[in-house]
Design a protein around this motif. Structure first.
Motif, PDB file in Angstrom:
ATOM      1  N   HIS A 169       0.839  -1.207   0.000  1.00  0.00           N
ATOM      2  CA  HIS A 169       0.000   0.000   0.000  1.00  0.00           C
ATOM      3  C   HIS A 169       0.875   1.259   0.000  1.00  0.00           C
ATOM      4  N   GLU A 202       1.062   3.974  -2.899  1.00  0.00           N
ATOM      5  CA  GLU A 202       0.649   5.316  -2.509  1.00  0.00           C
ATOM      6  C   GLU A 202       1.701   6.334  -2.949  1.00  0.00           C
ATOM      7  N   CYS A 216      -3.879   7.820  -1.504  1.00  0.00           N
ATOM      8  CA  CYS A 216      -4.254   6.846  -0.476  1.00  0.00           C
ATOM      9  C   CYS A 216      -5.511   6.102  -0.910  1.00  0.00           C
ATOM     10  N   HIS A 253       2.792  10.067   3.592  1.00  0.00           N
ATOM     11  CA  HIS A 253       2.601  10.385   5.008  1.00  0.00           C
ATOM     12  C   HIS A 253       3.907  10.249   5.782  1.00  0.00           C
TER      13      HIS A 253
HETATM   14 ZN    ZN Z   1      -2.729   5.252   2.842  1.00  0.00          ZN
END
Ligand code: ZN
Ligand code: ZN
Length: 581
Positions: A416, A420, A526, A559
């Motif tokens: 992920h 992302e 995301c 992030h």
């Molecule tokens: Zn995410």
């Protein structure tokens, strides 16, 4: 001098002491700075009970003759010679002149000093000279401050616990050591050594002595200048972040300072390389013309103001960003010991469980100190090489972690986080594009809003058009979308449009297109990326790895979480005891 005059002076000193001596660390700072002004190359600070009982500072500096020693304890002494760039701290001259008499007025001070021939010993209690003798002739100064605030109990109350006063002293000595790598600093508390630098003149070695190999092996060297500023120093790779900003160490013209904009530049440079709540270790030396530094700042604070701060901000931001971009930042799975953590633990537990923790400290301390400093620095590997790096997929573990390998080791990639990152960079690039390709919708998408939301979005119609949307008002509080930019993911058009509108409504107020783009790219990335526990086939895995290594920052999701972790062959062999050490 009449008695009344003496009393007045002593009272003034006591009042001044309340202003300039707030903490044990402010006394230590004053004494150590005196040592540095006296050209000391070795400074040894020995505390008892975190300095509450006793503070001793020993140096091999110029020392003083008897006259100067006496003068140092009289208020408004101005005999000291200051360097040219001290002019920028001109308002501290008063403070510097008053600090020693102030300290002496609220404690018991003994001073042994010698400038070469005859030594002098002075003892002062509560501001009164008790002893004035000839002493032995070791060049330098030794000053002992005992029982601080013994005669001002109200002030004494303001001192914090031993542990917190000690923590401040440790942090002060570390900063002084980093700003003066040519001076050897040692800090003891109750005969336990907490800081030790050799004064090698090598900043990287000094970082090693303070933080240990775990940090020094992860530092990237930086150099840059523009018309007004020269910047040099070290910034850490994003794998060794701290939970506070205490390790942003910025040294302007040889003084450790604090400046909001400098800190902001450092933090902004790590954007998406780290989570918002984590902070890097950075040691930066900034040299500039002293006239650019604002002098109207309180003497005991380290804050400074700089002219041309925007130029400095831009220089720092670019320098640090470039350094991160050009370095290989894949975190190692095996963490090397950090001396600093052991020390923090000692300081924290200092009062609670002294005996037990001392033992823990002394054994772990030895381990940490045994790590010898290697003079040759790790070769800096530029990002271009990573782009040539090939990762061979092995499989997917737990439906979440891609396992890959190459001749250097084994890698785990968070599927992920990796996707992302890829999508984030793709969307960000698309959002900056001026020539937008658009796709018409066969079935236009209506979006119904509340009256106030409708008015907000009405203000943003030009932004939406710029982005490649074709939007029209359609009945009451409703817009209809007839075309969208081609980069919007097929099948997710409506969801994406709603996200964009949400962000515009949240952002209402000052609209900053750059921030909007960032925010939108992160949100869409995301949303549009495969989640953990979602199956992806071998071809998709291969494609994902190929795209990841081509990213500007392949190491972190937007992030700031890591996308990839490496187990080097050496780490694996060590874990399986194929090699012993
Ligand atoms: Zn995410
Ligand atoms: Zn993320």
């Amino acid at each position: 001098m009449s008695k009344i005059r003496v009393m007045d002076e002593n009272l003034a000193n006591k009042i001044a002491a309340g202003e300039v001596v707030e903490k044990i660390a402010s006394v230590v700072k004053e004494l150590v700075e005196n040592s540095l002004d006296a050209h000391a190359t070795h400074v040894v600070v020995s505390l008892m009970d975190g300095g509450l009982k006793q503070i001793e500072v020993l140096d091999d500096g110029d020392g003083m003759d008897k006259e100067d020693a006496l003068l140092a304890f009289s208020r408004h002494a101005t005999s000291k010679l200051y360097r040219d760039d001290d002019l920028f701290f001109i308002d501290t001259l008063g403070f510097r002149g008053e600090a020693l008499p102030s300290i002496a007025s609220v404690s018991f001070v003994s001073l042994k000093t010698c400038s070469g021939e005859v030594g002098t010993l002075l003892e002062i209690k509560g501001g009164k000279l008790l002893k004035n003798e000839v002493s032995d002739a070791r060049k330098g100064t030794e000053i002992v401050v005992k029982d601080l605030f013994y005669n001002t109990p109200a002030r004494l109350k303001y001192l914090k616990t031993e542990a917190s006063e000690l923590a401040l002293c440790v942090s002060l000595l570390e900063r002084l050591a980093l700003s003066h790598p040519s001076v050897s600093f040692t800090l003891f508390n109750n005969e336990r050594m907490l800081v030790k630098t050799t004064g090698s003149g090598n900043l990287h070695k000094c970082i090693h002595e303070i933080y240990g190999l775990g940090v020094s092996s992860k530092m990237i060297e930086v150099h840059a200048s523009n018309d007004d500023f020269d910047v040099s120093g070290f910034v850490c790779k994003p794998e060794i972040l701290k939970s506070n900003r205490n390790h942003f160490i910025t040294i302007v013209n040889d003084r450790v300072v604090k400046n909001y904009d400098i800190n902001r530049a450092i933090n902004d440079a790590y954007y998406t390389y780290k989570p918002d709540t984590k902070f890097p270790i950075v040691v930066l030396k900034i040299d500039t013309d002293p006239t650019l530094i604002d002098v109207n700042i309180h003497p005991t604070k380290q804050d400074i103001k700089l002219d041309k701060i925007n130029e400095l901000y831009d220089l720092l931001l670019k320098t640090i960003k470039d350094a991160l971009y050009h370095s290989l930042l894949i975190p190692d799975a095996i963490k090397k010991p950090e001396y600093n953590e052991i020390k923090d633990q000692y300081v924290e537990n200092f009062v609670k469980e002294e005996e037990k923790k001392l033992d823990v400290y002394s054994t772990s301390n030895q381990v940490a100190l045994d790590l010898s400093y290697e003079e040759e620095k790790e070769e800096i590997i530029v990002n271009e090489e990573l782009k040539k790096l090939v990762l061979y997929p092995v499989g997917v573990a737990m439906g979440t972690y891609i396992v890959a390998q190459n001749e250097e080791g084994v890698y785990l990639i968070d599927q992920h986080a990796a996707q992302e990152r890829i999508n984030y960079e793709r969307y960000l690039k698309a959002l900056k594009e001026t020539n937008v390709l658009t796709t018409s919708l066969l079935f236009p998408i209506p979006v119904e809003l509340s009256a106030s939301e409708f008015l907000t979005i009405k203000n943003y119609l030009s932004v939406l058009t710029d982005m490649g949307f074709s939007v029209q008002e359609f009945g009451v509080n409703t817009f209809v979308f007839k075309a969208h930019p081609t980069w919007l993911r097929t099948g997710y058009e409506e969801e994406s449009i709603r996200k964009i509108i949400d962000i515009m409504i949240q952002n209402n107020g000052e609209f900053d297109r750059v921030k909007f783009n960032e925010h939108l790219a992160i949100t869409l990335a995301c949303k549009m990326s495969i989640k953990a526990n979602m199956h992806i086939g071998p071809e998709a895995v291969e494609e994902l790895l190929q795209e990841l290594v081509l990213c500007d920052n392949p190491y972190n999701c937007p992030h700031g979480r890591p996308t990839i972790i490496k187990f080097s062959i050496y780490d694996l062999e060590r874990m399986f005891k194929r090699v012993m050490n």
